[in-house]
Write a protein that holds these residues in place. Structure first.
Motif, PDB file in Angstrom:
ATOM      1  N   LYS A 107      18.816  35.250  41.434  1.00 20.11           N
ATOM      2  CA  LYS A 107      19.416  36.234  42.223  1.00 20.11           C
ATOM      3  C   LYS A 107      21.018  36.893  41.930  1.00 20.11           C
ATOM      4  CE  LYS A 107      16.164  36.271  45.656  1.00 20.11           C
ATOM      5  NZ  LYS A 107      15.503  37.541  45.809  1.00 20.11           N
ATOM      6  N   LEU A 108      21.559  35.889  41.227  1.00 22.79           N
ATOM      7  CA  LEU A 108      22.924  36.239  40.848  1.00 22.79           C
ATOM      8  C   LEU A 108      23.452  35.547  39.731  1.00 22.79           C
ATOM      9  CD1 LEU A 108      25.249  38.509  41.597  1.00 22.79           C
ATOM     10  CD2 LEU A 108      26.133  36.633  42.759  1.00 22.79           C
ATOM     11  N   VAL A 109      24.348  35.996  38.923  1.00 28.62           N
ATOM     12  CA  VAL A 109      25.119  35.086  37.798  1.00 28.62           C
ATOM     13  C   VAL A 109      26.473  35.325  38.148  1.00 28.62           C
ATOM     14  CG1 VAL A 109      25.495  34.565  35.487  1.00 28.62           C
ATOM     15  CG2 VAL A 109      23.220  35.199  36.153  1.00 28.62           C
ATOM     16  N   VAL A 110      27.215  34.348  38.535  1.00 29.18           N
ATOM     17  CA  VAL A 110      28.491  34.552  38.694  1.00 29.18           C
ATOM     18  C   VAL A 110      29.163  34.171  37.327  1.00 29.18           C
ATOM     19  CG1 VAL A 110      30.564  33.990  40.193  1.00 29.18           C
ATOM     20  CG2 VAL A 110      28.535  33.870  41.125  1.00 29.18           C
ATOM     21  N   ALA A 111      29.716  35.251  36.611  1.00 26.89           N
ATOM     22  CA  ALA A 111      30.576  34.929  35.424  1.00 26.89           C
ATOM     23  C   ALA A 111      31.882  34.928  35.512  1.00 26.89           C
ATOM     24  CB  ALA A 111      30.199  36.360  34.555  1.00 26.89           C
ATOM     25  N   LEU A 112      32.461  33.773  35.310  1.00 25.57           N
ATOM     26  CA  LEU A 112      33.896  33.265  35.563  1.00 25.57           C
ATOM     27  C   LEU A 112      34.720  33.812  34.181  1.00 25.57           C
ATOM     28  CD1 LEU A 112      32.173  31.654  37.460  1.00 25.57           C
ATOM     29  CD2 LEU A 112      34.147  29.945  37.326  1.00 25.57           C
ATOM     30  N   HIS A 135      19.988  40.550  34.122  1.00 29.37           N
ATOM     31  CA  HIS A 135      20.414  39.956  35.382  1.00 29.37           C
ATOM     32  C   HIS A 135      21.293  40.290  36.230  1.00 29.37           C
ATOM     33  CE1 HIS A 135      17.326  36.688  34.098  1.00 29.37           C
ATOM     34  NE2 HIS A 135      18.187  36.435  32.886  1.00 29.37           N
ATOM     35  N   PRO A 136      21.182  40.389  37.403  1.00 30.93           N
ATOM     36  CA  PRO A 136      22.454  40.957  38.327  1.00 30.93           C
ATOM     37  C   PRO A 136      23.224  39.909  38.417  1.00 30.93           C
ATOM     38  CG  PRO A 136      20.402  39.960  39.696  1.00 30.93           C
ATOM     39  CD  PRO A 136      20.092  39.918  38.174  1.00 30.93           C
ATOM     40  N   TYR A 137      24.687  40.448  37.935  1.00 24.27           N
ATOM     41  CA  TYR A 137      25.936  39.409  38.032  1.00 24.27           C
ATOM     42  C   TYR A 137      27.079  39.890  38.600  1.00 24.27           C
ATOM     43  CZ  TYR A 137      27.780  42.462  34.375  1.00 24.27           C
ATOM     44  OH  TYR A 137      28.327  43.594  33.794  1.00 24.27           O
ATOM     45  N   ALA A 138      27.970  39.231  39.060  1.00 18.38           N
ATOM     46  CA  ALA A 138      29.428  39.609  39.393  1.00 18.38           C
ATOM     47  C   ALA A 138      30.226  38.496  38.650  1.00 18.38           C
ATOM     48  CB  ALA A 138      29.358  39.306  41.121  1.00 18.38           C
ATOM     49  N   ILE A 139      31.560  39.176  38.888  1.00 19.37           N
ATOM     50  CA  ILE A 139      32.540  38.651  37.967  1.00 19.37           C
ATOM     51  C   ILE A 139      33.644  37.993  38.789  1.00 19.37           C
ATOM     52  CG2 ILE A 139      34.530  38.526  36.308  1.00 19.37           C
ATOM     53  CD1 ILE A 139      32.783  41.181  35.293  1.00 19.37           C
ATOM     54  N   ALA A 140      33.844  36.634  38.823  1.00 24.28           N
ATOM     55  CA  ALA A 140      34.840  36.014  39.285  1.00 24.28           C
ATOM     56  C   ALA A 140      36.194  35.681  38.527  1.00 24.28           C
ATOM     57  CB  ALA A 140      34.428  34.459  39.741  1.00 24.28           C
ATOM     58  N   PHE A 141      37.322  36.430  38.778  1.00 22.68           N
ATOM     59  CA  PHE A 141      38.399  36.290  38.036  1.00 22.68           C
ATOM     60  C   PHE A 141      39.130  35.139  38.474  1.00 22.68           C
ATOM     61  CE2 PHE A 141      37.669  40.859  37.567  1.00 22.68           C
ATOM     62  CZ  PHE A 141      37.680  40.872  36.038  1.00 22.68           C
ATOM     63  N   THR A 142      39.042  33.998  37.735  1.00 23.46           N
ATOM     64  CA  THR A 142      39.505  32.828  38.246  1.00 23.46           C
ATOM     65  C   THR A 142      41.195  32.758  38.173  1.00 23.46           C
ATOM     66  OG1 THR A 142      39.378  31.392  36.125  1.00 23.46           O
ATOM     67  CG2 THR A 142      37.718  31.430  37.762  1.00 23.46           C
ATOM     68  N   LYS A 143      41.789  31.482  38.605  1.00 24.64           N
ATOM     69  CA  LYS A 143      43.219  31.061  38.511  1.00 24.64           C
ATOM     70  C   LYS A 143      44.074  32.338  38.891  1.00 24.64           C
ATOM     71  CE  LYS A 143      41.580  28.151  35.062  1.00 24.64           C
ATOM     72  NZ  LYS A 143      42.085  26.982  34.055  1.00 24.64           N
ATOM     73  N   ALA A 144      43.830  32.904  40.016  1.00 24.83           N
ATOM     74  CA  ALA A 144      44.173  34.236  40.572  1.00 24.83           C
ATOM     75  C   ALA A 144      45.683  33.816  41.055  1.00 24.83           C
ATOM     76  CB  ALA A 144      43.333  34.897  41.520  1.00 24.83           C
ATOM     77  N   ASP A 145      45.784  32.622  41.520  1.00 27.64           N
ATOM     78  CA  ASP A 145      46.963  32.179  42.148  1.00 27.64           C
ATOM     79  C   ASP A 145      48.342  32.067  41.149  1.00 27.64           C
ATOM     80  OD1 ASP A 145      45.311  29.808  41.063  1.00 27.64           O
ATOM     81  OD2 ASP A 145      47.035  28.553  41.710  1.00 27.64           O
ATOM     82  N   LYS A 146      47.917  32.197  40.026  1.00 25.01           N
ATOM     83  CA  LYS A 146      48.772  32.162  38.754  1.00 25.01           C
ATOM     84  C   LYS A 146      49.454  33.434  38.663  1.00 25.01           C
ATOM     85  CE  LYS A 146      47.735  27.883  37.606  1.00 25.01           C
ATOM     86  NZ  LYS A 146      48.427  26.719  38.124  1.00 25.01           N
ATOM     87  N   LEU A 147      48.915  34.453  39.179  1.00 23.12           N
ATOM     88  CA  LEU A 147      49.491  35.889  39.089  1.00 23.12           C
ATOM     89  C   LEU A 147      49.835  36.381  40.773  1.00 23.12           C
ATOM     90  CD1 LEU A 147      47.307  37.613  36.402  1.00 23.12           C
ATOM     91  CD2 LEU A 147      49.526  36.589  36.221  1.00 23.12           C
ATOM     92  N   SER A 148      50.890  37.346  40.610  1.00 17.22           N
ATOM     93  CA  SER A 148      51.023  38.075  41.876  1.00 17.22           C
ATOM     94  C   SER A 148      49.874  38.834  42.408  1.00 17.22           C
ATOM     95  CB  SER A 148      52.243  38.876  41.827  1.00 17.22           C
ATOM     96  OG  SER A 148      52.047  39.779  41.109  1.00 17.22           O
ATOM     97  N   ARG A 149      49.710  38.895  43.611  1.00 22.10           N
ATOM     98  CA  ARG A 149      48.552  39.857  43.892  1.00 22.10           C
ATOM     99  C   ARG A 149      48.502  41.115  43.362  1.00 22.10           C
ATOM    100  NH1 ARG A 149      43.509  40.136  45.706  1.00 22.10           N
ATOM    101  NH2 ARG A 149      43.092  41.906  47.049  1.00 22.10           N
ATOM    102  N   SER A 150      49.636  41.902  43.265  1.00 20.81           N
ATOM    103  CA  SER A 150      49.529  43.248  42.532  1.00 20.81           C
ATOM    104  C   SER A 150      49.105  43.210  40.811  1.00 20.81           C
ATOM    105  CB  SER A 150      51.033  43.919  42.711  1.00 20.81           C
ATOM    106  OG  SER A 150      51.954  43.335  42.425  1.00 20.81           O
ATOM    107  N   LYS A 151      49.937  42.132  40.357  1.00 17.26           N
ATOM    108  CA  LYS A 151      49.620  41.806  38.752  1.00 17.26           C
ATOM    109  C   LYS A 151      48.253  41.581  38.726  1.00 17.26           C
ATOM    110  CE  LYS A 151      53.880  40.725  36.570  1.00 17.26           C
ATOM    111  NZ  LYS A 151      54.986  39.722  36.205  1.00 17.26           N
ATOM    112  N   GLY A 152      47.707  40.559  39.676  1.00 10.99           N
ATOM    113  CA  GLY A 152      46.221  40.094  39.547  1.00 10.99           C
ATOM    114  C   GLY A 152      45.320  41.389  39.578  1.00 10.99           C
ATOM    115  N   LEU A 153      45.556  42.444  40.446  1.00 12.87           N
ATOM    116  CA  LEU A 153      44.658  43.678  40.570  1.00 12.87           C
ATOM    117  C   LEU A 153      44.886  44.404  39.463  1.00 12.87           C
ATOM    118  CD1 LEU A 153      45.227  44.580  44.415  1.00 12.87           C
ATOM    119  CD2 LEU A 153      43.359  43.626  43.421  1.00 12.87           C
ATOM    120  N   VAL A 154      45.701  44.372  38.563  1.00 15.88           N
ATOM    121  CA  VAL A 154      46.149  45.404  37.396  1.00 15.88           C
ATOM    122  C   VAL A 154      45.408  44.639  36.142  1.00 15.88           C
ATOM    123  CG1 VAL A 154      47.682  46.280  35.771  1.00 15.88           C
ATOM    124  CG2 VAL A 154      48.269  46.611  38.356  1.00 15.88           C
TER     125      VAL A 154
END
Length: 195
Positions: A107-112, A135-154
């Protein structure tokens, strides 16, 4: 609704021949060694040690299945760990091909992908492989706590461009430590299961 508290380990497969017939819906997790795959799955399951977290990258060498009610969550071995011999690498390739190219109810591949770094050629190769197989997939960008929210989005935007990801592909910034994005990722999974 998937009840994540009901997760239980069901089996491991070390070769393609050992893979179960994929009749149940499956959500698979794939990524580089030490991208935080086991930690993320444990966070989803609200359990500390259900999915084995290794102190050494490249330790998970089997495909591990976890049952949650009527769905299987699948922990795929991490890729890109240099210290394995040619025989072991070939076994890994055969195992992954056997999984992704077999008849499965995927149903989904979560690519980290680690948000702190540029996308690696292996990350791009995996995304390309999933695209090729459809294959349907989504991306999980891990370790997001290591960057500020704005830097993470960029950085997430940059990584999507590096990986040539279509706008229709969902991506979520997650952190197993802080719990960031876990509910959002669960929603992406639910949407695919109800698709």
């Amino acid at each position: 609704m998937v009840n994540y508290n009901h997760a239980k380990f069901t089996m491991s497969a070390g070769t393609a021949a050992q893979l179960p017939h994929g009749t149940r819906p499956e959500i698979a997790f794939v990524g580089r060694s030490n991208v935080g795959k086991s930690s993320l799955m444990n966070k989803l399951f609200n359990r500390k040690g259900l999915v084995k977290v290794s102190s050494k990258p490249g330790k998970t060498t089997t495909i591990n299945f976890f049952a949650l009610d009527d769905v299987d969550f699948v922990d795929l071995p991490g890729y890109g760990y240099a210290r394995v011999n040619a025989t072991e690498k070939q076994r890994w390739d055969n195992l992954m091909d056997g999984y992704f190219e077999g008849e499965r109810n995927l149903k989904l591949v979560v690519a980290l992908v680690d948000i702190r770094h540029d996308a690696s050629p292996l990350d791009a190769q995996m995304i390309g492989y999933l695209e090729l197989l459809g294959h349907p997939y989504a991306i999980a960008f891990t370790k997001a706590d290591k960057l500020s929210r704005s830097k993470g989005l960029v950085q997430a935007k940059n990584l999507r461009e590096q990986l040539c990801v279509d706008e229709s592909v969902k991506s979520v910034l997650v952190s197993s430590t802080a719990g960031t994005g876990i509910d959002e990722l669960k929603q992406v999974i639910e949407d695919r299961l109800n698709f």
